[in-house]
Scaffold this motif. Structure first.
Motif: not given
Length: 296
Positions: A142-158
């Motif tokens: 789950v922590l591994n996928e959370l790391n991926q999700m945070l990167i994805s959310m950074g792209l979404l914020f942009l």
């Protein structure tokens, strides 16, 4: 044939073990003790998740850049298939951000379920060699996928920053993500136990998640689409109880101002209830089989 007495005068090995406080190595501890031990292994969870993230992209030419490319490519395929070819983008402002938010939120839960279902089977040698709370393995996934999700959310914020502009509502992403993480931990623990004893679940999960994908309002606004179809109001209420729909909705509320006109009813309440129920239920369900994991 009588058992010879031990030097201490005790002929029963079980009684001897009890006398010196020895217990079975696979004995399931009390639930409270299990949670405390699980918390004490948090550094192991972080280290294991970090090592797994590195191993995932170590053999790729672009390395960890795939953490950014993968969600973008997935969203691009869905945009072409649903937004352009099927026309689901009609009537939705800033459809790119609308689609990205749905894809990212759903993928976070989908991958936790899929990877979590294999987390124990792929680490049997570790389980059979060392004594530790088995729940640390699904939690690391789950922590591994959370790391991926945070990167994805950074792209979404942009994307949202360039299209709609930043707003104070972005702060609501924090509780929204926290609730989804709680839900994901619970559902990952559930599928980790199921995947250990029902190996065919890995074959069924793609069909389960694909059906869930189409029913979660990722490519279109559920209230808007159902209003076009003149569906009864109770249909929207029923569909709103879908946990993924609720998590997608609260994220879209935080990012997209126009989405507030087509929000799902009671999404925050539904997201909160699902998070706490699934977390507590998942921990308890996984703990109940703690003494059975890794047996041949």
């Amino acid at each position: 044939m009588p058992v010879a007495a031990t030097p201490t005068g005790v002929s029963d090995p079980a009684a001897l073990a009890e006398r010196y406080g020895l217990t079975k190595s696979s004995l399931r501890p009390p639930f409270g003790s299990y949670l405390r031990e699980l918390w004490s292994r948090r550094k192991f969870v972080v280290s294991y998740a970090t090592a797994r993230t590195y191993a995932m992209y170590a053999g790729a030419r672009l390395g960890s850049i795939w953490q950014i490319l993968t969600p973008l490519l997935n969203a691009g395929v869905y945009y072409l298939a649903f937004g352009v070819l099927l026309g689901t983008k009609n009537g939705i402002d800033n459809y790119v951000a609308f689609l990205l938010s749905g894809v990212f939120v759903f993928t976070f839960t989908q991958r936790c379920m899929t990877e979590g279902s294999r987390s124990l089977a792929l680490n049997l040698s570790l389980i059979r060699t060392l004594h530790f709370p088995r729940a640390t393995l699904p939690l690391a996934y789950v922590l591994n996928e959370l790391n991926q999700m945070l990167i994805s959310m950074g792209l979404l914020f942009l994307v949202v920053g360039f299209t709609d502009g930043p707003t104070w509502r972005w702060l609501m992403i924090v509780p929204a993500m926290l609730l989804q993480v709680m839900f994901n931990v619970g559902i990952t623990l559930v599928f980790a136990r199921i995947g250990t004893f029902v190996t065919d679940i890995s074959q069924l999960l793609p069909f389960i998640t694909r059906t869930w994908l189409y029913a979660s309002g990722i490519f279109f606004s559920l209230p808007y689409k159902l209003s076009q179809l003149h569906a009864p109001g109770w249909v929207v209420q029923v569909l709103a109880f879908n946990p993924i729909s609720a998590y997608i909705d609260v994220v879209r509320r935080a990012l997209l101002h126009e989405h507030l006109k087509n929000e799902l009813p009671h999404a925050w309440s539904i997201a909160t209830v699902w998070a706490f129920v699934m977390l507590a239920g998942g921990l308890w369900y996984f703990w109940r089989a703690e003494d059975r994991y890794g047996r041949g």
